[in-house]
Design an enzyme around this catalytic site. Structure first.
Site: not given
Ligand code: GLY
Length: 348
Positions: A116, A138, A180, A222, A232, A236, A240, A243, A247, A260
């Site tokens: 946990r 994340k 990025e 960030k 998010e 946040r 993306n 992405h 993705h 990526h």
């Molecule tokens: N890579 C996008 C984020 O961390 O929200």
């Protein structure tokens, strides 16, 4: 060495940025009796010995995974969790992620679910991981149907970004990570975008002060975004940008054709085109961005891909709303909006 903080109220953790920081790992090791390091085969070949020396006097168990996105799946997670249980890891044990985005995402996910939740630290070894994936908590793995579908928000206890590690990073991976970096300029800070454009040659030749600056600036941005919106729900989402298409592209090409970061470059370019088709972006700014992408010489087309297959993948994106696909689209310098579009509005 510079120190930034991610401040999430009750959770605060440091990001260290500097050159030759592996020695400082030893300090962290004293915070737990049992450590398991997750890394990949390439990094183990390159840094196995220096790390063994940095860990002197401490037993650090090691799990070495196959490099690449194909490892980011439930089988790898099961192997790691089984191994940790077998060697007697408890809730006091900790994980150390030594690698790029794949290693960091897997290790963070394992840390978040083992008994946990246990502590972990990130030691990102790629530009992409140093500016993005290691920061902000994340974690996740892919399933056949899509990327990062299984995952958690689970913050590390620290991030140690050693710029010297980028010297052994293949050029392809470096350029990937730069996507990025550019993303932060487009979504949040036009002056930073201008800096990247003006210092392109220095950045590409790994000039240390430019590299340290771009990593620090990305982490600052960030940190600010994640501090306002850890899970998010709003702000946040701007991270993306590029992405949604990125993705989907990675997924339809089985994570084999593009890294990526390359998929994000292509995704950003095509999302800029989408912003223009949707009449959202100022024409002069659109031209400026297009010129930049062309000047960078980045492969940015979506040649010959099955549009419907890409749309099918995008329609499974976790950020979608009421059947519409979520995009972050640039509108003006340093400014983006979230738009939900139907398949018909997107089709190119
Ligand atoms: N890579 C996008 C984020 O961390 O929200």
């Amino acid at each position: 060495m510079e120190k930034l903080q991610i401040d999430l109220g009750e959770k605060i953790y440091p990001i260290y940025i500097g050159s030759g920081l592996l020695g400082s790992l030893r300090e962290y090791l004293d915070t737990a009796d049992q450590w398991v390091m997750i890394t990949d085969e390439n990094l183990d070949d390159l840094y196995g010995e220096p790390l063994r020396q940095a860990f002197a006097g401490k037993t650090v168990y090691k799990v070495v995974i196959i490099p690449g996105e194909e490892s980011k799946n439930i089988d790898t997670v099961t192997e790691i969790i089984d191994y940790m249980h077998e060697i007697g890891c408890t809730r006091q044990s900790k994980l150390l992620a030594f690698g790029g985005g794949v290693v960091g995402d897997i290790a963070g996910f394992c840390a978040s679910i083992y008994m946990r939740g246990i502590g972990y630290i990130q030691v990102p070894t790629t530009l992409l991981a140093q500016v993005d994936s290691s920061v902000g908590g994340k974690t996740g793995i892919n399933i056949t149907q899509g990327k990062n579908i299984m995952g958690t928000f689970y913050q590390p206890q620290g991030v140690i970004s050693d710029v010297a590690l980028l010297r052994t990073l293949p050029k392809r991976e470096f350029i990937s990570g730069l996507g990025e970096v550019v993303k932060y300029g487009i979504i949040y800070d036009y002056a930073f975008f201008q800096y990247i454009r003006a210092h392109k040659e220095k950045i590409l030749s790994l000039e240390q002060s430019s590299i340290a600056y771009i990593i620090r600036r990305c982490c600052e941005i960030k940190a600010r975004i994640v501090a306002q919106d850890e899970k998010e729900n709003g702000l946040r989402k701007i991270l993306n940008f590029g992405h949604t298409i990125g993705h989907a592209l990675e997924s339809i090409t089985n994570y084999e054709k593009y890294t990526h970061g390359e998929a994000v470059w292509i995704g950003m370019y095509n999302e800029i085109l989408l912003a223009q088709r949707a009449g959202l972006i100022k024409q002069e700014y659109f031209q400026e961005l297009q010129d930049f992408f062309i000047d960078m010489g980045i492969h940015y087309d979506l040649p010959g891909y099955d549009t419907e297959a890409l749309l099918d993948k995008m329609s499974k994106d976790k950020k979608n709303l009421q059947g519409k696909i979520s995009f972050i689209l640039p509108v003006d310098r340093g400014s983006v909006v979230e738009k939900h579009l139907t398949r018909e509005e997107i089709r190119w």
